[in-house]
Design a protein around this motif. Structure first.
Motif, short mmCIF file in Angstrom:
data_model
loop_
_atom_site.label_atom_id
_atom_site.label_comp_id
_atom_site.label_asym_id
_atom_site.label_seq_id
_atom_site.Cartn_x
_atom_site.Cartn_y
_atom_site.Cartn_z
N GLU A 98 0.85 -1.18 0.00
CA GLU A 98 0.00 0.00 0.00
C GLU A 98 0.89 1.24 0.00
OE1 GLU A 98 -2.42 -0.37 3.47
OE2 GLU A 98 -3.82 -1.78 2.53
N THR A 100 2.09 5.22 -1.47
CA THR A 100 2.28 6.05 -2.66
C THR A 100 3.75 6.03 -3.06
OG1 THR A 100 0.48 7.53 -2.01
CG2 THR A 100 2.06 8.38 -3.62
N ARG A 102 6.32 8.15 -5.54
CA ARG A 102 6.47 9.36 -6.34
C ARG A 102 7.56 9.11 -7.38
NH1 ARG A 102 7.83 13.03 -1.31
NH2 ARG A 102 9.13 11.16 -1.04
N SER A 122 0.12 -1.97 -11.58
CA SER A 122 -1.23 -1.80 -11.02
C SER A 122 -1.97 -3.12 -10.94
CB SER A 122 -2.03 -0.80 -11.85
OG SER A 122 -2.27 -1.29 -13.16
N VAL A 128 -1.42 0.42 -4.41
CA VAL A 128 -0.35 1.42 -4.41
C VAL A 128 -0.70 2.52 -5.41
CG1 VAL A 128 2.10 1.87 -4.83
CG2 VAL A 128 1.38 -0.29 -3.78
N GLN A 129 -0.60 3.75 -4.97
CA GLN A 129 -0.82 4.90 -5.84
C GLN A 129 0.53 5.37 -6.37
OE1 GLN A 129 -3.17 8.12 -4.21
NE2 GLN A 129 -2.06 9.65 -5.40
N VAL A 130 0.60 5.58 -7.69
CA VAL A 130 1.84 6.06 -8.32
C VAL A 130 1.59 7.48 -8.84
CG1 VAL A 130 3.59 5.68 -10.08
CG2 VAL A 130 2.49 3.72 -8.97
N ASN A 131 2.32 8.43 -8.30
CA ASN A 131 2.25 9.81 -8.76
C ASN A 131 3.43 10.07 -9.70
OD1 ASN A 131 0.05 10.12 -7.08
ND2 ASN A 131 1.19 11.12 -5.45
N THR A 278 8.33 1.06 -3.58
CA THR A 278 9.31 1.72 -4.46
C THR A 278 10.26 0.70 -5.07
OG1 THR A 278 9.21 3.76 -3.17
CG2 THR A 278 11.13 3.44 -4.57
#
Length: 294
Positions: A98, A100, A102, A122, A128-131, A278
């Protein structure tokens, strides 16, 4: 009641892995070291696979092996089956991640691998959010050092020069211009370049300064899309990765006596604990570049 059709035999993933290794290395010996088997064991595996599908998959030559037409078709199936197998295993065995990540990348790198990387990541780690931040390599490094980015990809200089991070890609840099264009015939040469700090720009200007060519910087763009537009319009020529030099661009040949540019590199820098989102995303980036070399 008609008899049920006989079940088709299933393809063995271990044999498929050996098959793909041989196809990519064009050598039983090199493939054997990659899959930790002996060349004779691989030969037996391929014999079983050819008997199973009833087709000859390899042409064995003196110094290399090559795929037959049936082997080319099998290679596509094998890669998809192995990929699906890995996705299935990852779904059930990979720890739930889980948070984010960057991610920073220049536009020329992002357009090549980001769609593939983000799609696969994804699927295996939907929580997991990828910015994503797109910008110059120099800006990516600054933001990474400031702790504002977790993983970055940056363009670096010529092969052999020390680079920060892990080199994940190495590729020729070539002179490119519009197909059938006249910009390359002008004197001084009109150049389309990125802004200060771009390794492509540095490599090109150093090469020209050591040659007899007169040049002028006609167009500058923060992103390679702007540089590419100027070249496509036949307003200038410029340094460009070989893999991105596609119609309506062309590589400018030896007849123009332009100085050689050599290779450039793409490096990846990241931080995070072992097994973190990461680090897992970094593995996907690494695999995506490895796949492009095949």
């Amino acid at each position: 009641m008609p008899s049920p059709a006989p079940l088709q035999p299933l393809l063995d993933t271990e044999i498929l892995r050996s098959f793909v290794a041989i196809a990519e290395t064009e050598s039983f010996t090199q493939a054997a070291s990659e899959v930790f088997r002996t060349p004779s064991a691989l030969s037996m595996q391929i014999k079983r696979l050819e008997e199973q599908v009833g087709q000859r998959l390899f042409l064995r030559e003196a110094r290399r092996v090559s795929l037959t037409a049936e082997g080319e078709a099998m290679l596509g199936y094998a890669r998809r089956l192995l990929k699906l197998n890995q996705e299935a295993i990852s779904h059930f065995t990979a720890p739930e991640l889980e948070g984010t990540v960057r991610l920073g990348t220049p536009d020329d790198i992002g357009t090549r691998i980001l769609p593939q990387v983000l799609t696969q990541f994804s699927r295996s780690h939907p929580a997991v959010q990828v910015n994503v931040l797109v910008g110059r390599s120099a800006d990516m490094l600054q933001q990474f050092d400031a702790g504002k980015l977790d993983l970055i990809m940056v363009t670096t200089g010529k092969q052999g020069r020390p680079a920060r991070g892990e080199v994940v890609h190495n590729e020729p840099l070539v002179w490119a211009g519009a197909q059938g264009g006249i910009a390359v015939t002008q004197s001084p040469l009109p150049l389309a370049l990125a802004s200060q700090g771009c390794p492509w720009r540095k490599i090109a200007l150093e090469a020209l300064d050591h040659s007899q060519h007169r040049y002028r910087i006609a167009y500058i763009s923060e992103h390679c899309a702007g540089q590419e537009a100027a070249m496509q319009a036949d307003l200038a020529i410029g340094p460009f990765p070989l893999s991105l030099t596609q119609p309506p661009l062309q590589q400018l040949g030896d007849e123009y006596a332009l100085p050689a540019l050599g290779d450039y590199q793409i490096a990846m820098l990241y931080r995070g604990e072992e097994g973190s989102a990461t680090q897992v995303l970094a593995g996907h980036v690494r695999a995506a570049f490895r796949a492009r070399r095949r």
